[in-house]
Design a protein around this motif. Structure first.
Motif, PDB file in Angstrom:
ATOM      1  N   LEU A   1      -7.718   6.928  -7.026  1.00 25.30           N
ATOM      2  CA  LEU A   1      -7.230   5.938  -6.059  1.00 25.30           C
ATOM      3  C   LEU A   1      -5.755   6.231  -5.841  1.00 25.30           C
ATOM      4  N   GLY A   2      -5.316   6.120  -4.610  1.00 24.20           N
ATOM      5  CA  GLY A   2      -3.911   6.414  -4.367  1.00 24.20           C
ATOM      6  C   GLY A   2      -3.426   5.916  -3.031  1.00 24.20           C
ATOM      7  N   LEU A   3      -2.303   6.511  -2.602  1.00 28.90           N
ATOM      8  CA  LEU A   3      -1.604   6.089  -1.397  1.00 28.90           C
ATOM      9  C   LEU A   3      -1.377   7.270  -0.478  1.00 28.90           C
ATOM     10  N   ASN A   4      -1.410   7.011   0.818  1.00 26.36           N
ATOM     11  CA  ASN A   4      -0.999   8.042   1.776  1.00 26.36           C
ATOM     12  C   ASN A   4      -0.492   7.380   3.051  1.00 26.36           C
ATOM     13  N   CYS A   5       0.256   8.149   3.819  1.00 23.23           N
ATOM     14  CA  CYS A   5       0.729   7.780   5.148  1.00 23.23           C
ATOM     15  C   CYS A   5       1.700   6.590   5.125  1.00 23.23           C
ATOM     16  N   ALA A   6       2.056   6.108   6.302  1.00 27.51           N
ATOM     17  CA  ALA A   6       2.938   4.955   6.549  1.00 27.51           C
ATOM     18  C   ALA A   6       4.391   5.199   6.177  1.00 27.51           C
ATOM     19  N   THR A   7       4.653   5.600   4.929  1.00 26.21           N
ATOM     20  CA  THR A   7       6.032   5.747   4.471  1.00 26.21           C
ATOM     21  C   THR A   7       6.203   7.066   3.717  1.00 26.21           C
ATOM     22  N   GLY A   8       7.429   7.316   3.306  1.00 25.26           N
ATOM     23  CA  GLY A   8       7.713   8.450   2.437  1.00 25.26           C
ATOM     24  C   GLY A   8       7.546   8.051   0.983  1.00 25.26           C
ATOM     25  N   PRO A   9       7.772   8.982   0.068  1.00 27.66           N
ATOM     26  CA  PRO A   9       7.566   8.695  -1.353  1.00 27.66           C
ATOM     27  C   PRO A   9       8.444   7.570  -1.892  1.00 27.66           C
ATOM     28  N   GLN A  10       9.672   7.466  -1.423  1.00 29.06           N
ATOM     29  CA  GLN A  10      10.576   6.449  -1.963  1.00 29.06           C
ATOM     30  C   GLN A  10      10.013   5.045  -1.799  1.00 29.06           C
ATOM     31  N   ASP A  11       9.447   4.750  -0.630  1.00 26.00           N
ATOM     32  CA  ASP A  11       8.898   3.415  -0.374  1.00 26.00           C
ATOM     33  C   ASP A  11       7.559   3.191  -1.059  1.00 26.00           C
ATOM     34  N   MET A  12       6.986   4.239  -1.626  1.00 25.57           N
ATOM     35  CA  MET A  12       5.723   4.097  -2.350  1.00 25.57           C
ATOM     36  C   MET A  12       5.931   3.848  -3.841  1.00 25.57           C
ATOM     37  N   ALA A  13       7.157   3.982  -4.322  1.00 30.04           N
ATOM     38  CA  ALA A  13       7.412   4.025  -5.764  1.00 30.04           C
ATOM     39  C   ALA A  13       6.877   2.806  -6.514  1.00 30.04           C
TER      40      ALA A  13
END
Length: 307
Positions: A210-222
């Protein structure tokens, strides 16, 4: 070593934004401008070129050019009757690109579609039917795993999961199923669910990751990656954009350099235990190359998961 045995899996970079950098003749679009999936039929050389550029950069996993290859999306171009043909051809092109190479895999890409059930755009039954049709075609063509990505609506995500596992059970197949949700800058999915709700909803399914993709760059996913690291028991994937999209001179631009992108992703792997990485919108072969070089010898950090 099989797909599941690699400590870190590196996916390829963006499809759409890299195709936009190519000079593709009108005939390759066959009157369906903007439908990247039609290039599988009428411009296969451009898809193979894209795949090859990512392999040359070091990517281990190629995603098929099928993000919008469900009947729901293809109907917008009058291609709803060509779902199986397009999906099968996309897998063939990815297989052609990795022919003769070891340690390379093909992931069947399944996007969220353009109609969300929670917003009343489509019924759950119609969404499930469309998902099953696409997944059946991808499985018949021989993908190594399924990537259900850019999920924006938990009802859409759960419907996709039920559909995928029904198809796998019917075909008597066991295949890694990866799910990637999109968390907007405000901290939730498009329809308002946060990462805790995502984890709780998807934990009953036998997911590979399970994870994250799209919408933002890595910094906003932290912060969301940290939540996954502490509360999701299986593998975690992080496939961000090349930073948060900006508008420069009237055009969308992405700010992160390959080195900065790779550095932030390295921290996710070594500090938060992420084991599947890659790039979404904006990420070029240069970003994937920098990522591969940065991760040489890297080992996912240990996680203490509380449930």
């Amino acid at each position: 070593m099989g797909f599941s045995d690699h400590p870190v899996l590196i996916f390829d970079g963006a499809c759409g934004t890299n195709l936009q950098q190519m000079t593709i003749p009108d005939e390759a679009w066959a009157g369906c401008d903007g439908c990247n999936e039609v290039l599988n039929l009428h411009g296969p050389e451009f898809i193979i070129r894209l795949h090859q550029s990512m392999l040359d950069a070091g990517a281990m996993v190629l995603e098929t050019d099928t993000f919008g290859a469900s009947s729901v999306v293809l109907a917008e171009y009058g291609l709803q009757d060509r779902v199986k043909e397009i999906n099968r051809r996309a897998v063939e092109l990815a297989r052609t690109a990795i022919a003769g190479k070891t340690g390379k895999y093909v992931a069947g890409s399944v996007g969220p579609g353009t109609k969300l059930p929670s917003l009343g755009h489509i019924s759950v039954a119609d969404l499930a039917r469309s998902t099953r049709e696409q997944v059946e075609a991808l499985l018949e063509a021989g993908v190594d795993c399924l990537m259900i990505e850019t999920c924006q609506d938990l009802l859409q995500t759960k419907t996709a999961m039920i559909s995928v596992f029904e198809v796998l059970a019917s075909a008597k197949l066991e295949l890694p199923v990866l799910v990637s949700v999109t968390i907007e800058q405000q901290g939730t999915m498009l329809v308002g669910s946060d990462i805790a709700a995502v984890i709780a909803t998807l934990e009953p399914f036998d997911l590979f990751s399970l994870g994250l993709n799209c919408a933002t760059g890595p910094q906003d996913m932290a912060s969301h990656v940290r939540s996954l690291s502490h509360h999701w028991p299986k593998r975690i994937s992080v496939i961000p954009n090349q930073g948060l999209p900006e508008v420069v001179n009237g055009e969308t631009a992405y700010p992160l350099s390959p080195v900065d992108f790779a550095g932030q992703m390295y921290n996710f792997v070594t500090k938060l235990g992420v084991s599947i990485v890659g790039g979404c919108c904006g990420t070029s072969p240069a970003h994937i190359k920098a990522l591969c070089e940065k991760l040489v010898g890297a080992v996912p950090g240990k996680r203490e998961v509380s449930r």
